[in-house]
Design a protein around this motif. Structure first.
Motif, PDB file in Angstrom:
ATOM      1  N   PRO A  55      47.714  40.607  43.507  1.00  0.00           N
ATOM      2  CA  PRO A  55      47.993  39.301  44.118  1.00  0.00           C
ATOM      3  C   PRO A  55      46.918  38.830  45.095  1.00  0.00           C
ATOM      4  CG  PRO A  55      50.007  40.580  43.991  1.00  0.00           C
ATOM      5  CD  PRO A  55      48.884  41.497  43.554  1.00  0.00           C
ATOM      6  N   ALA A  56      46.324  39.724  45.856  1.00  0.00           N
ATOM      7  CA  ALA A  56      45.287  39.329  46.822  1.00  0.00           C
ATOM      8  C   ALA A  56      43.952  38.998  46.155  1.00  0.00           C
ATOM      9  CB  ALA A  56      45.079  40.439  47.858  1.00  0.00           C
ATOM     10  N   GLN A  57      43.822  39.319  44.859  1.00  0.00           N
ATOM     11  CA  GLN A  57      42.569  39.092  44.138  1.00  0.00           C
ATOM     12  C   GLN A  57      42.651  37.924  43.159  1.00  0.00           C
ATOM     13  OE1 GLN A  57      39.594  40.748  44.541  1.00  0.00           O
ATOM     14  NE2 GLN A  57      40.580  41.654  46.321  1.00  0.00           N
ATOM     15  N   ARG A  58      43.802  37.286  43.077  1.00  0.00           N
ATOM     16  CA  ARG A  58      43.970  36.194  42.109  1.00  0.00           C
ATOM     17  C   ARG A  58      43.134  34.982  42.496  1.00  0.00           C
ATOM     18  NH1 ARG A  58      50.376  37.451  41.279  1.00  0.00           N
ATOM     19  NH2 ARG A  58      49.959  39.368  40.134  1.00  0.00           N
ATOM     20  N   ASN A  85      35.018  46.565  45.633  1.00  0.00           N
ATOM     21  CA  ASN A  85      34.898  47.396  46.832  1.00  0.00           C
ATOM     22  C   ASN A  85      35.721  48.682  46.718  1.00  0.00           C
ATOM     23  OD1 ASN A  85      33.246  45.401  48.027  1.00  0.00           O
ATOM     24  ND2 ASN A  85      35.075  44.284  48.691  1.00  0.00           N
ATOM     25  N   GLY A  86      35.705  49.277  45.534  1.00  0.00           N
ATOM     26  CA  GLY A  86      36.396  50.536  45.311  1.00  0.00           C
ATOM     27  C   GLY A  86      37.889  50.421  45.079  1.00  0.00           C
ATOM     28  N   MET A  87      38.434  49.222  45.196  1.00  0.00           N
ATOM     29  CA  MET A  87      39.873  49.014  44.998  1.00  0.00           C
ATOM     30  C   MET A  87      40.120  48.415  43.616  1.00  0.00           C
ATOM     31  SD  MET A  87      41.093  50.052  47.896  1.00  0.00           S
ATOM     32  CE  MET A  87      42.766  49.506  47.784  1.00  0.00           C
ATOM     33  N   LEU A  88      41.227  48.789  43.010  1.00  0.00           N
ATOM     34  CA  LEU A  88      41.594  48.243  41.710  1.00  0.00           C
ATOM     35  C   LEU A  88      42.037  46.792  41.891  1.00  0.00           C
ATOM     36  CD1 LEU A  88      41.848  48.847  38.720  1.00  0.00           C
ATOM     37  CD2 LEU A  88      44.112  49.803  39.160  1.00  0.00           C
ATOM     38  N   ALA A  89      41.329  45.876  41.253  1.00  0.00           N
ATOM     39  CA  ALA A  89      41.617  44.445  41.365  1.00  0.00           C
ATOM     40  C   ALA A  89      42.337  43.905  40.140  1.00  0.00           C
ATOM     41  CB  ALA A  89      40.322  43.669  41.591  1.00  0.00           C
ATOM     42  N   GLY A  90      42.152  44.540  38.963  1.00  0.00           N
ATOM     43  CA  GLY A  90      42.783  44.032  37.755  1.00  0.00           C
ATOM     44  C   GLY A  90      42.628  44.976  36.585  1.00  0.00           C
ATOM     45  N   THR A  91      43.429  44.704  35.552  1.00  0.00           N
ATOM     46  CA  THR A  91      43.394  45.505  34.321  1.00  0.00           C
ATOM     47  C   THR A  91      43.604  44.589  33.120  1.00  0.00           C
ATOM     48  OG1 THR A  91      45.796  45.887  34.172  1.00  0.00           O
ATOM     49  CG2 THR A  91      44.516  47.481  35.465  1.00  0.00           C
ATOM     50  N   VAL A  92      43.146  45.057  31.985  1.00  0.00           N
ATOM     51  CA  VAL A  92      43.546  44.484  30.706  1.00  0.00           C
ATOM     52  C   VAL A  92      43.392  45.577  29.656  1.00  0.00           C
ATOM     53  CG1 VAL A  92      41.294  43.546  29.939  1.00  0.00           C
ATOM     54  CG2 VAL A  92      43.412  42.466  29.172  1.00  0.00           C
ATOM     55  N   ILE A  93      44.326  45.628  28.726  1.00  0.00           N
ATOM     56  CA  ILE A  93      44.196  46.502  27.561  1.00  0.00           C
ATOM     57  C   ILE A  93      43.622  45.638  26.451  1.00  0.00           C
ATOM     58  CG2 ILE A  93      45.392  47.895  25.829  1.00  0.00           C
ATOM     59  CD1 ILE A  93      47.493  48.516  28.007  1.00  0.00           C
ATOM     60  N   ALA A  94      42.479  46.063  25.919  1.00  0.00           N
ATOM     61  CA  ALA A  94      41.792  45.349  24.842  1.00  0.00           C
ATOM     62  C   ALA A  94      41.739  46.289  23.639  1.00  0.00           C
ATOM     63  CB  ALA A  94      40.394  44.941  25.288  1.00  0.00           C
ATOM     64  N   GLY A  95      42.836  46.345  22.903  1.00  0.00           N
ATOM     65  CA  GLY A  95      42.949  47.268  21.785  1.00  0.00           C
ATOM     66  C   GLY A  95      42.529  46.624  20.474  1.00  0.00           C
ATOM     67  N   PHE A  96      41.789  47.366  19.690  1.00  0.00           N
ATOM     68  CA  PHE A  96      41.363  46.887  18.370  1.00  0.00           C
ATOM     69  C   PHE A  96      41.755  47.936  17.349  1.00  0.00           C
ATOM     70  CE2 PHE A  96      37.941  46.341  15.077  1.00  0.00           C
ATOM     71  CZ  PHE A  96      38.388  45.121  14.605  1.00  0.00           C
ATOM     72  N   ASP A  97      42.523  47.523  16.350  1.00  0.00           N
ATOM     73  CA  ASP A  97      42.999  48.461  15.335  1.00  0.00           C
ATOM     74  C   ASP A  97      42.195  48.384  14.036  1.00  0.00           C
ATOM     75  OD1 ASP A  97      43.879  46.116  14.114  1.00  0.00           O
ATOM     76  OD2 ASP A  97      45.997  46.480  14.535  1.00  0.00           O
ATOM     77  N   GLY A  98      41.071  47.690  14.079  1.00  0.00           N
ATOM     78  CA  GLY A  98      40.262  47.504  12.883  1.00  0.00           C
ATOM     79  C   GLY A  98      40.607  46.219  12.148  1.00  0.00           C
ATOM     80  N   TRP A  99      41.713  45.613  12.493  1.00  0.00           N
ATOM     81  CA  TRP A  99      42.180  44.386  11.856  1.00  0.00           C
ATOM     82  C   TRP A  99      42.378  43.274  12.886  1.00  0.00           C
ATOM     83  CZ3 TRP A  99      42.566  42.696   6.997  1.00  0.00           C
ATOM     84  CH2 TRP A  99      43.388  41.613   6.720  1.00  0.00           C
ATOM     85  N   ARG A 100      43.072  43.603  13.968  1.00  0.00           N
ATOM     86  CA  ARG A 100      43.390  42.607  14.983  1.00  0.00           C
ATOM     87  C   ARG A 100      42.917  43.075  16.364  1.00  0.00           C
ATOM     88  NH1 ARG A 100      45.446  38.980  11.794  1.00  0.00           N
ATOM     89  NH2 ARG A 100      47.475  39.195  10.861  1.00  0.00           N
ATOM     90  N   ARG A 140      46.880  55.861  39.130  1.00  0.00           N
ATOM     91  CA  ARG A 140      46.426  54.674  39.858  1.00  0.00           C
ATOM     92  C   ARG A 140      46.793  53.404  39.085  1.00  0.00           C
ATOM     93  NH1 ARG A 140      40.143  53.314  40.517  1.00  0.00           N
ATOM     94  NH2 ARG A 140      40.298  51.609  41.981  1.00  0.00           N
ATOM     95  N   VAL A 141      46.582  53.403  37.785  1.00  0.00           N
ATOM     96  CA  VAL A 141      46.892  52.230  36.960  1.00  0.00           C
ATOM     97  C   VAL A 141      48.392  51.980  36.933  1.00  0.00           C
ATOM     98  CG1 VAL A 141      46.905  51.381  34.576  1.00  0.00           C
ATOM     99  CG2 VAL A 141      44.809  52.319  35.557  1.00  0.00           C
ATOM    100  N   LEU A 142      49.186  53.019  36.755  1.00  0.00           N
ATOM    101  CA  LEU A 142      50.639  52.838  36.713  1.00  0.00           C
ATOM    102  C   LEU A 142      51.177  52.301  38.032  1.00  0.00           C
ATOM    103  CD1 LEU A 142      51.502  56.031  34.678  1.00  0.00           C
ATOM    104  CD2 LEU A 142      51.786  53.660  33.916  1.00  0.00           C
TER     105      LEU A 142
END
Length: 144
Positions: free
Chosen positions: A82-85, A57-72, A19-21
């Motif tokens: 586009p319809a959710q912007r 409403n059950g639909m994917l509206a957005g994503t973000v990867i919030a990765g933390f490596d212990g430093w950054r 779904r994300v891809l």
């Protein structure tokens, strides 16, 4: 997980990979060497809470990867359908990402933003981020 009116923010699970891809092909600018099932699955195995999804409403509206490596604290793949912007999706995702970073002890978020993506520049600036002109990104693809 956060609920804001009809917008729900949650961490992705392995069941969300396809779904994300598909979503990224519709809503994200550019592609990454890791934009495949194996790459996203590795991300979730390494940091299961890192890929945040916004659903309305059950639909994917957005994503973000919030990765933390212990430093950054690294932000990637902020994408909004586009319809959710301009409906608070990116703001909600970045707020959730920043709360995650703070809880983990992070001190500053950095975002990967395509130089040519002017609408993204406006969104990031509105969220309080700014480019650092003294830095450039150096990359080397690794053979797997």
């Amino acid at each position: 997980m956060r609920d804001m009116d009809d917008l729900r923010i949650r961490a992705a699970t392995p069941d969300d990979l396809d779904r994300v891809l598909t979503f990224w092909r519709q809503a994200a600018e550019g592609t990454s060497i890791s934009d495949d099932r194996d790459g996203v699955a590795r991300l979730l195995r390494r940091d299961p809470e890192s890929l945040l999804l916004a659903e309305r409403n059950g639909m994917l509206a957005g994503t973000v990867i919030a990765g933390f490596d212990g430093w950054r604290c690294h932000l990637y793949r902020l994408a909004v359908h586009p319809a959710q912007r301009r409906r608070g999706v990116a703001t909600a995702l970045l707020t959730a990402a920043e709360e995650r970073f703070t809880a983990l002890g992070g001190r500053r978020g950095d975002a990967m933003v395509l130089k040519e993506n002017a609408p993204a520049h406006s969104a990031w600036q509105a969220a309080g981020y700014s480019p650092q002109p003294q830095w450039s990104r150096w990359v080397k693809p690794l053979d797997s």
